[in-house]
Motif scaffolding. Structure first.
Motif, PDB file in Angstrom:
ATOM      1  N   UNK A 295       0.842  -1.198   0.000  1.00 61.27           N
ATOM      2  CA  UNK A 295       0.000   0.000   0.000  1.00 61.27           C
ATOM      3  C   UNK A 295       0.878   1.250   0.000  1.00 61.27           C
ATOM      4  N   UNK A 296       0.470   2.234  -0.808  1.00 63.76           N
ATOM      5  CA  UNK A 296       1.060   3.574  -0.731  1.00 63.76           C
ATOM      6  C   UNK A 296      -0.075   4.570  -0.541  1.00 63.76           C
ATOM      7  N   UNK A 297      -0.037   5.295   0.559  1.00 68.43           N
ATOM      8  CA  UNK A 297      -1.054   6.295   0.868  1.00 68.43           C
ATOM      9  C   UNK A 297      -0.415   7.675   0.907  1.00 68.43           C
ATOM     10  N   UNK A 298      -1.010   8.609   0.196  1.00 65.94           N
ATOM     11  CA  UNK A 298      -0.500   9.978   0.147  1.00 65.94           C
ATOM     12  C   UNK A 298      -1.522  10.928   0.754  1.00 65.94           C
ATOM     13  N   UNK A 299      -1.088  11.712   1.729  1.00 63.69           N
ATOM     14  CA  UNK A 299      -1.956  12.708   2.367  1.00 63.69           C
ATOM     15  C   UNK A 299      -1.414  14.102   2.062  1.00 63.69           C
ATOM     16  N   UNK A 300      -2.284  14.981   1.552  1.00 64.38           N
ATOM     17  CA  UNK A 300      -1.909  16.370   1.246  1.00 64.38           C
ATOM     18  C   UNK A 300      -2.765  17.310   2.077  1.00 64.38           C
ATOM     19  N   UNK A 301      -2.092  18.191   2.833  1.00 63.70           N
ATOM     20  CA  UNK A 301      -2.798  19.238   3.581  1.00 63.70           C
ATOM     21  C   UNK A 301      -2.550  20.606   2.969  1.00 63.70           C
ATOM     22  N   UNK A 302      -1.540  20.694   2.088  1.00 65.18           N
ATOM     23  CA  UNK A 302      -1.257  21.907   1.317  1.00 65.18           C
ATOM     24  C   UNK A 302      -1.180  21.532  -0.152  1.00 65.18           C
ATOM     25  N   UNK A 303      -1.684  22.409  -1.039  1.00 60.53           N
ATOM     26  CA  UNK A 303      -1.513  22.129  -2.464  1.00 60.53           C
ATOM     27  C   UNK A 303      -0.134  22.596  -2.922  1.00 60.53           C
ATOM     28  N   UNK A 304       0.151  22.460  -4.220  1.00 63.18           N
ATOM     29  CA  UNK A 304       1.493  22.788  -4.728  1.00 63.18           C
ATOM     30  C   UNK A 304       1.839  24.258  -4.564  1.00 63.18           C
ATOM     31  N   UNK A 305       0.816  25.106  -4.508  1.00 66.32           N
ATOM     32  CA  UNK A 305       1.057  26.538  -4.348  1.00 66.32           C
ATOM     33  C   UNK A 305       1.139  26.963  -2.883  1.00 66.32           C
ATOM     34  N   UNK A 306       1.014  25.980  -1.966  1.00 66.02           N
ATOM     35  CA  UNK A 306       1.105  26.298  -0.549  1.00 66.02           C
ATOM     36  C   UNK A 306      -0.210  26.682   0.092  1.00 66.02           C
ATOM     37  N   UNK A 307      -1.314  26.560  -0.666  1.00 67.80           N
ATOM     38  CA  UNK A 307      -2.628  26.893  -0.133  1.00 67.80           C
ATOM     39  C   UNK A 307      -3.104  25.776   0.799  1.00 67.80           C
ATOM     40  N   UNK A 308      -3.590  26.162   1.987  1.00 66.09           N
ATOM     41  CA  UNK A 308      -4.074  25.180   2.950  1.00 66.09           C
ATOM     42  C   UNK A 308      -5.400  24.602   2.464  1.00 66.09           C
ATOM     43  N   UNK A 309      -5.507  23.272   2.477  1.00 63.87           N
ATOM     44  CA  UNK A 309      -6.734  22.593   2.057  1.00 63.87           C
ATOM     45  C   UNK A 309      -7.682  22.468   3.243  1.00 63.87           C
ATOM     46  N   UNK A 310      -8.974  22.749   3.002  1.00 61.10           N
ATOM     47  CA  UNK A 310      -9.953  22.643   4.081  1.00 61.10           C
ATOM     48  C   UNK A 310     -10.065  21.209   4.569  1.00 61.10           C
ATOM     49  N   UNK A 311     -10.040  20.256   3.612  1.00 62.56           N
ATOM     50  CA  UNK A 311     -10.094  18.836   3.944  1.00 62.56           C
ATOM     51  C   UNK A 311      -8.875  18.162   3.314  1.00 62.56           C
ATOM     52  N   UNK A 312      -8.087  17.434   4.084  1.00 59.50           N
ATOM     53  CA  UNK A 312      -6.897  16.780   3.492  1.00 59.50           C
ATOM     54  C   UNK A 312      -7.284  15.865   2.333  1.00 59.50           C
ATOM     55  N   UNK A 313      -6.447  15.889   1.283  1.00 62.89           N
ATOM     56  CA  UNK A 313      -6.632  14.984   0.148  1.00 62.89           C
ATOM     57  C   UNK A 313      -5.872  13.688   0.427  1.00 62.89           C
ATOM     58  N   UNK A 314      -6.533  12.566   0.179  1.00 62.07           N
ATOM     59  CA  UNK A 314      -5.907  11.265   0.412  1.00 62.07           C
ATOM     60  C   UNK A 314      -5.968  10.456  -0.872  1.00 62.07           C
ATOM     61  N   UNK A 315      -4.800  10.047  -1.370  1.00 64.95           N
ATOM     62  CA  UNK A 315      -4.707   9.162  -2.530  1.00 64.95           C
ATOM     63  C   UNK A 315      -4.279   7.786  -2.046  1.00 64.95           C
ATOM     64  N   UNK A 316      -4.975   6.770  -2.536  1.00 63.31           N
ATOM     65  CA  UNK A 316      -4.719   5.405  -2.088  1.00 63.31           C
ATOM     66  C   UNK A 316      -4.353   4.538  -3.287  1.00 63.31           C
ATOM     67  N   UNK A 317      -3.190   3.887  -3.219  1.00 61.66           N
ATOM     68  CA  UNK A 317      -2.736   2.971  -4.269  1.00 61.66           C
ATOM     69  C   UNK A 317      -2.286   1.661  -3.629  1.00 61.66           C
ATOM     70  N   UNK A 318      -2.338   0.595  -4.424  1.00 60.60           N
ATOM     71  CA  UNK A 318      -1.891  -0.681  -3.889  1.00 60.60           C
ATOM     72  C   UNK A 318      -1.559  -1.676  -4.983  1.00 60.60           C
ATOM     73  N   UNK A 319      -0.839  -2.723  -4.591  1.00 61.36           N
ATOM     74  CA  UNK A 319      -0.405  -3.758  -5.530  1.00 61.36           C
ATOM     75  C   UNK A 319      -0.454  -5.112  -4.841  1.00 61.36           C
ATOM     76  N   UNK A 320      -0.908  -6.132  -5.589  1.00 57.93           N
ATOM     77  CA  UNK A 320      -0.823  -7.515  -5.135  1.00 57.93           C
ATOM     78  C   UNK A 320       0.437  -8.131  -5.715  1.00 57.93           C
ATOM     79  N   UNK A 321       1.182  -8.841  -4.891  1.00 58.43           N
ATOM     80  CA  UNK A 321       2.439  -9.391  -5.400  1.00 58.43           C
ATOM     81  C   UNK A 321       2.850 -10.651  -4.652  1.00 58.43           C
ATOM     82  N   UNK A 322       3.626 -11.465  -5.334  1.00 59.61           N
ATOM     83  CA  UNK A 322       4.233 -12.647  -4.704  1.00 59.61           C
ATOM     84  C   UNK A 322       5.701 -12.402  -4.396  1.00 59.61           C
TER      85      UNK A 322
END
Length: 447
Positions: A295-322
């Motif tokens: 699993x890779x989870x990314x949480x953003x509380x500021x955007x690229x321009x430094x603006x504070x986000x009212x609600x944090x953005x969460x991106x969720x990625x994952x991989x199945x592997x042996x």
């Protein structure tokens, strides 16, 4: 500047001398001719093998339309290079392929498998020691046409949605399943994977790594891989790396799990990334499988321009592997799966097969099957003729595009000299492709 005088020479000059390489590859490393001619009895007319080999020659110089058969420069050289007795006219080419497409397709597909099995191409392993197998759907835009099987693809245009399977970082094609545009990417995929895994074993004995994207997030695919491994215990392993499709996941739950288990990094202020692994139990037809999930989870509380986000953005990625390697290495290995998009482009752009030439589904399937054989031969020619010290291209590369192979070796101009005993291909005094051409020809004809 002096004016140039334009006149027509008596010499027999051709601009596609590379067909000699294609002809030798088919003749020496496949049984295409004998199998085609034996498939359906023919009382009169041009042989089946002459029809299909003529079309393969067109594909090898980037022409997929049937009308291109009318543009052949030197019929004598064309027939000599491709080892055929007659050149079909446009109508014969189209009608023969329409009539016998379903019979010809498995023979052409077998020829492609035979070529790779016999030629044994050199394959570079990944850092893990595996040879990658990359499978993915590549929509073909055929908008504005009324061809059989054309329907809406997930890309938002009308066309087809075939699934291609590539072996190695070099991108040899070991499967191209022709499909209607509306067909879901997972339908018929398990059978395709089982078939291509068997073929891959005929080409290499090295460990294999099957990579699939999120559209193929199905335990059924993992079951196919495990079943293949069980049936071939004495051979090197087959591992998998499949993108997880989160679908309707509770991101807040995964954020809490990341806080407990994750290793956090902060690449910039207001952006945190956590990676971690889980062992997950999955069910399929009454059987239970324990599969590693990265699993890779990314949480953003500021955007690229430094603006504070009212609600944090969460991106969720994952991989199945042996695979039992670090999360970072898993993510990097999957990112390399994107290289297969370049192979799609070479089929659709360099070989000009995106807009398929026939209105019949079976005929277009045969066109795609023939393009796989031509593609694999061109790929091998590029790897053996355009990477070494004799290559006319001096910039370093690990793989040459099909377009480059055509430009550097297929389109080399030459003079055809006929004698009572043999045929000469005379290259120009300053031809930089001569050594590479001769090297590849010798390997195909005598290697």
């Amino acid at each position: 500047m002096k004016r140039l005088k334009i006149e027509q020479s008596d010499a027999d000059i051709i601009s596609h001398s590379g067909l000699a390489l294609i002809g030798q590859a088919i003749k020496r490393h496949t049984k295409l001719s004998s199998q085609l001619d034996a498939s359906i009895p023919l009382r009169h007319g041009i042989k089946h093998s002459d029809v299909i080999k003529s079309y393969l020659a067109l594909l090898s110089i980037g022409k997929s339309d049937f009308e291109a058969i009318n543009t052949i420069e030197s019929e004598f050289y064309f027939m000599s290079a491709m080892d055929i007795n007659d050149i079909p006219c446009e109508a014969t080419l189209r009608q023969r392929m329409d009539k016998h497409a379903e019979h010809f397709l498995p023979i052409v597909e077998r020829a492609s498998r035979d070529f790779l099995s016999n030629i044994q191409p050199t394959l570079r392993p990944l850092p893990t020691g595996h040879i990658p197998i990359d499978a993915d759907v590549t929509p073909m835009d055929n908008s504005g046409s009324h061809k059989e099987g054309v329907s809406r693809t997930y890309k938002g245009h009308d066309g087809f949605a075939p699934m291609a399977v590539y072996l190695g970082q070099e991108g040899y094609c070991i499967g191209f399943d022709f499909r209607e545009g509306k067909q879901h990417c997972q339908k018929d995929t398990p059978a395709l994977l089982a078939k291509t895994l068997r073929q891959a074993r005929e080409i290499t004995t090295q460990p294999l790594l099957l990579r699939l994207d999120g559209g193929n997030d199905s335990i059924e695919n993992i079951d196919v891989i495990l079943e293949h491994s069980e049936d071939h215990k004495t051979q090197s392993p087959v591992d998998f790396l499949i993108k997880w499709n989160p679908r309707k996941q509770d991101k807040a739950y995964w954020l809490g799990l990341a806080e407990q288990k994750g290793r956090w990094e902060e690449p910039r202020e207001g952006k945190r990334i956590a990676t971690f692994s889980l062992q997950v139990s999955r069910q399929w037809q009454g059987d239970e499988y324990s599969v590693r999930q990265v699993i890779r989870l990314t949480e953003r509380t500021l955007d690229k321009q430094g603006q504070i986000l009212l609600v944090p953005e969460i991106d969720l990625e994952g991989w199945w592997t042996s695979l039992d390697i670090s999360e970072g290495d898993i993510i990097q290995l999957y990112a390399d799966h994107g290289t297969s998009e370049q192979f799609h482009s070479e089929f659709k752009t360099d070989m000009d097969i995106e807009r398929l030439p026939s209105g019949k589904f079976a005929t277009n399937a045969l066109v795609l099957g023939a393009s796989v054989l031509a593609y694999n031969i061109l790929r091998w020619i590029g790897q053996n003729g355009l990477l070494g010290p004799t290559s006319p291209k001096r910039n370093k590369a690990k793989r040459r595009r099909i377009k480059t192979v055509m430009q550097e070796l297929m389109y080399v101009a030459a003079r055809i000299i006929r004698t009572s005993r043999y045929i000469k291909i005379g290259f120009g005094k300053g031809c930089r492709a001569l050594q590479a051409f001769e090297t590849v020809y010798q390997k195909l004809a005598y290697g």
